[in-house]
Design an enzyme around this catalytic site. Sequence first.
Site, PDB file in Angstrom:
ATOM      1  N   ARG A 136     -24.322   9.176 -35.620  1.00  0.00           N
ATOM      2  CA  ARG A 136     -23.062   8.579 -35.941  1.00  0.00           C
ATOM      3  C   ARG A 136     -22.674   8.421 -37.292  1.00  0.00           C
ATOM      4  NH1 ARG A 136     -20.780   3.861 -35.234  1.00  0.00           N
ATOM      5  NH2 ARG A 136     -21.740   1.631 -36.135  1.00  0.00           N
ATOM      6  N   THR A 445     -14.286   2.266 -27.488  1.00  0.00           N
ATOM      7  CA  THR A 445     -15.152   3.170 -27.661  1.00  0.00           C
ATOM      8  C   THR A 445     -15.017   2.834 -25.626  1.00  0.00           C
ATOM      9  OG1 THR A 445     -15.929   1.496 -29.345  1.00  0.00           O
ATOM     10  CG2 THR A 445     -17.105   2.924 -28.102  1.00  0.00           C
ATOM     11  N   THR A 463     -16.855   7.316 -29.611  1.00  0.00           N
ATOM     12  CA  THR A 463     -16.128   6.137 -29.941  1.00  0.00           C
ATOM     13  C   THR A 463     -15.268   6.595 -31.463  1.00  0.00           C
ATOM     14  OG1 THR A 463     -16.703   4.072 -31.444  1.00  0.00           O
ATOM     15  CG2 THR A 463     -18.359   4.818 -32.257  1.00  0.00           C
ATOM     16  N   GLU A 465     -14.474   3.764 -32.872  1.00  0.00           N
ATOM     17  CA  GLU A 465     -14.328   2.070 -33.245  1.00  0.00           C
ATOM     18  C   GLU A 465     -13.196   1.580 -33.005  1.00  0.00           C
ATOM     19  OE1 GLU A 465     -15.831  -0.347 -34.714  1.00  0.00           O
ATOM     20  OE2 GLU A 465     -13.922  -1.288 -35.566  1.00  0.00           O
ATOM     21  N   ASP A 487     -17.754  -0.902 -39.880  1.00  0.00           N
ATOM     22  CA  ASP A 487     -18.866  -1.277 -39.255  1.00  0.00           C
ATOM     23  C   ASP A 487     -19.728  -1.807 -40.580  1.00  0.00           C
ATOM     24  OD1 ASP A 487     -18.167  -1.567 -36.456  1.00  0.00           O
ATOM     25  OD2 ASP A 487     -18.901  -0.390 -35.983  1.00  0.00           O
ATOM     26  N   SER A 510     -24.515  -0.166 -36.489  1.00  0.00           N
ATOM     27  CA  SER A 510     -23.743   0.327 -34.880  1.00  0.00           C
ATOM     28  C   SER A 510     -24.613  -1.137 -34.141  1.00  0.00           C
ATOM     29  CB  SER A 510     -24.028   0.601 -34.358  1.00  0.00           C
ATOM     30  OG  SER A 510     -23.170   1.327 -32.931  1.00  0.00           O
ATOM     31  N   SER A 511     -23.483  -1.339 -32.764  1.00  0.00           N
ATOM     32  CA  SER A 511     -23.899  -2.325 -31.946  1.00  0.00           C
ATOM     33  C   SER A 511     -23.924  -1.326 -30.606  1.00  0.00           C
ATOM     34  CB  SER A 511     -23.523  -3.144 -31.499  1.00  0.00           C
ATOM     35  OG  SER A 511     -22.656  -3.646 -32.356  1.00  0.00           O
ATOM     36  N   GLY A 532     -17.969  -3.213 -29.577  1.00  0.00           N
ATOM     37  CA  GLY A 532     -18.272  -3.892 -30.798  1.00  0.00           C
ATOM     38  C   GLY A 532     -19.390  -4.471 -30.802  1.00  0.00           C
TER      39      GLY A 532
HETATM   40  N1  GLU Z   1     -17.822   0.686 -34.221  1.00  0.00           N
HETATM   41  C1  GLU Z   1     -18.068  -0.045 -32.824  1.00  0.00           C
HETATM   42  C2  GLU Z   1     -20.464   0.312 -32.533  1.00  0.00           C
HETATM   43  O1  GLU Z   1     -21.294   1.414 -32.986  1.00  0.00           O
HETATM   44  C3  GLU Z   1     -18.539   0.645 -31.725  1.00  0.00           C
HETATM   45  C4  GLU Z   1     -16.965   0.899 -31.456  1.00  0.00           C
HETATM   46  C5  GLU Z   1     -16.516  -1.158 -29.930  1.00  0.00           C
HETATM   47  O2  GLU Z   1     -17.598  -0.982 -28.928  1.00  0.00           O
HETATM   48  O3  GLU Z   1     -16.334  -1.736 -30.668  1.00  0.00           O
HETATM   49  O4  GLU Z   1     -21.085  -0.974 -32.464  1.00  0.00           O
END
Ligand code: GLU
Length: 638
Positions: A136, A445, A463, A465, A487, A510-511, A532
């Site tokens: 990350r 992503t 990703t 982001e 994030d 993160s997700s 996201g």
């Molecule tokens: N920034 C997102 C996360 O880490 C990943 C990007 C996305 O799929 O939106 O959850």
Amino acid sequence: MAQRNRHLPLLGLLVLCASCSPNEKLDPVSQVEPAPGDAGAEPDGGGTGNDDDLFATLPEIAPTATGRGGAAATVDLRGTLAAIEILKKGGNAVDAAVAAASVLGATDPFSCGVGGGGFMLVYLAADNKVVAIDHRETAPAGLAASAFYENGAPIDFDELVTSGLSVGVPGTVRGWSEALRRYGTLGLDDVLQRAIRVAETGFEVDRTFFEQTGRNLARFQAITSSKALFLGPDGAPWPVGATFKNPDLARTYRLIARGGEKAFYEGEVAEAIVAAVRDPPVEPGSTLTIRPGVIAASDLQDYEVRIRPAVSTTYRDYTIHGMGLPSSGGITLALALNLLEGFDPELLTPVEVLHRYLGASRLAFADRGAFLGDPEFVEAPVAGLLSKDYADARRDLIDLIKAPTEAAAPGDPFAFQTDPSPSPGRGQGARGRSAGPNDAHDNETTHITISDAAGNIVSYTCTIEAEGGNGIVVPGHGFLLNNQLTDFNIPDDPTAPHPNVAEPGKRPRSSMSPTLVMKDGKPELALASPGGSTIITTVLQILVGHIDLGLPIDKALAAPRISQRNAGSGSSDAETAFLGTPEAEGLAALGHVFSDKNTSGGEIGAATALRFHDDGTVTAVAEPVRRQGGSAMVERAK
Ligand code: GLU
């Protein structure tokens, strides 16, 4: 297949590099050529034909393939082909995952690349073990507490995205290097070769690439290096059917192939990253406000990968392994599944199953928003959140006959910790927003799922982001930087405690949810998605569809998606394709309100999956429609 334009003029553009000596002519930053003729596609059902050079004659793109040996599914034909190529040459799933990701860095540069980070879940067949490689992006050491505020208020979110401030120290190259060193069989010098060739010789611009460029147009026009790479001489996106080349990226990959991770984290690439962050290459006359950031050379040098245990839970007859903190994905997914486990789908209609899916997701997101952050900064109550007793205590909050009309409050997982003395720490300060404006995206992503003949599996989300990251191409190096620091939660009150506020050296929550599902001790499913915070609901909905509603995995993946993430109004997002279905009507009768994601420009996710069958075959699955369809292949078609 993308439509081809056979009449484009040859435009081999020679450009001058802003960061080089004034007279030094470089290879073109990008160039457009007439589209090649039809590639003589081989309709072989997702298998591959020519073993010598799989890229010589591109096969038709197919969203599912079943067969033996290894398998791969990605959003892009060349990404999948790169994985299969490595598998056919004897590489393992980790080698293939890095090869695929590096090719996607060229063909899908708005979603992933060396300017970003990711989470790679690896199943090691020989050890029957799952490990997670956290690479990350990380906040720089010099990030001030006030960095995201001006005049006491948060900086406009879009301005923060397109800035040096939002850039986390990229983790991808060290992640690839560490993955290969520990679990691969090949080196960066081998696995990057295909990506070097794709970046150098180019590929056909398809509608996705064209539209992604278009959605980034204003900021690419404002940033000299991004304009030079992604826009044509007329300042417009390269058209569908053109051949897009990125020799700067090929050179960067070559440096990494020769010099290893050091060639990225030190020396000219690192210096170029620092310069782009601290002094963004803004086009003269641009009216966009593009703020500088604070990444220093030492931040790059000091970047570390974390090898973490997977987060695991059981769900009915299955064991689910997912990504732990700093991703909220695995924990939130496990909590939702634990809540759902108390219902018997055999006694329920599909509408009732989906009603419970939305309710479980709402409760899980309430806790996600309140308690989760980087475990090196926050004592999150992970054991409590994962405990079956906690889910039992929360389940009754799912009203079985009517939809919620407000957000759920978080529970008290601290009371369910097995360790009786965890400090609530900042995790108790649940005053931050549970979902920031950055929390749900549509087109960025990417997720890669790969297995090899020995049974190793990689589920890898990578990703930068936002779609197009922070919009800044590192001059001379052909890749976009991430905006991962958006994030972090950015509460209106800069002193409000929250486990996910920005701090120096911290990884934003993160997700991302790379997931592996086992049954009877054997892998059954590997999957995940971008999107996201909708990543979590996409994975959850696919699991509910496959396990509880009995849909084959390709149908579960293709099914129209709905997403409940504890919105204030109790409403959920839905894809247009869901609206008007009998399930939508049934849920509406229970009071569910849906906002149409597609009218606001978005699909929900772009998943890939592998389903392992008892007879030793494997089905690779990509999206049939979303993002214009992904690519699934197997080493040996059935
Ligand atoms: N920034 C997102 C996360 O880490 C990943 C990007 C996305 O799929 O939106 O959850």
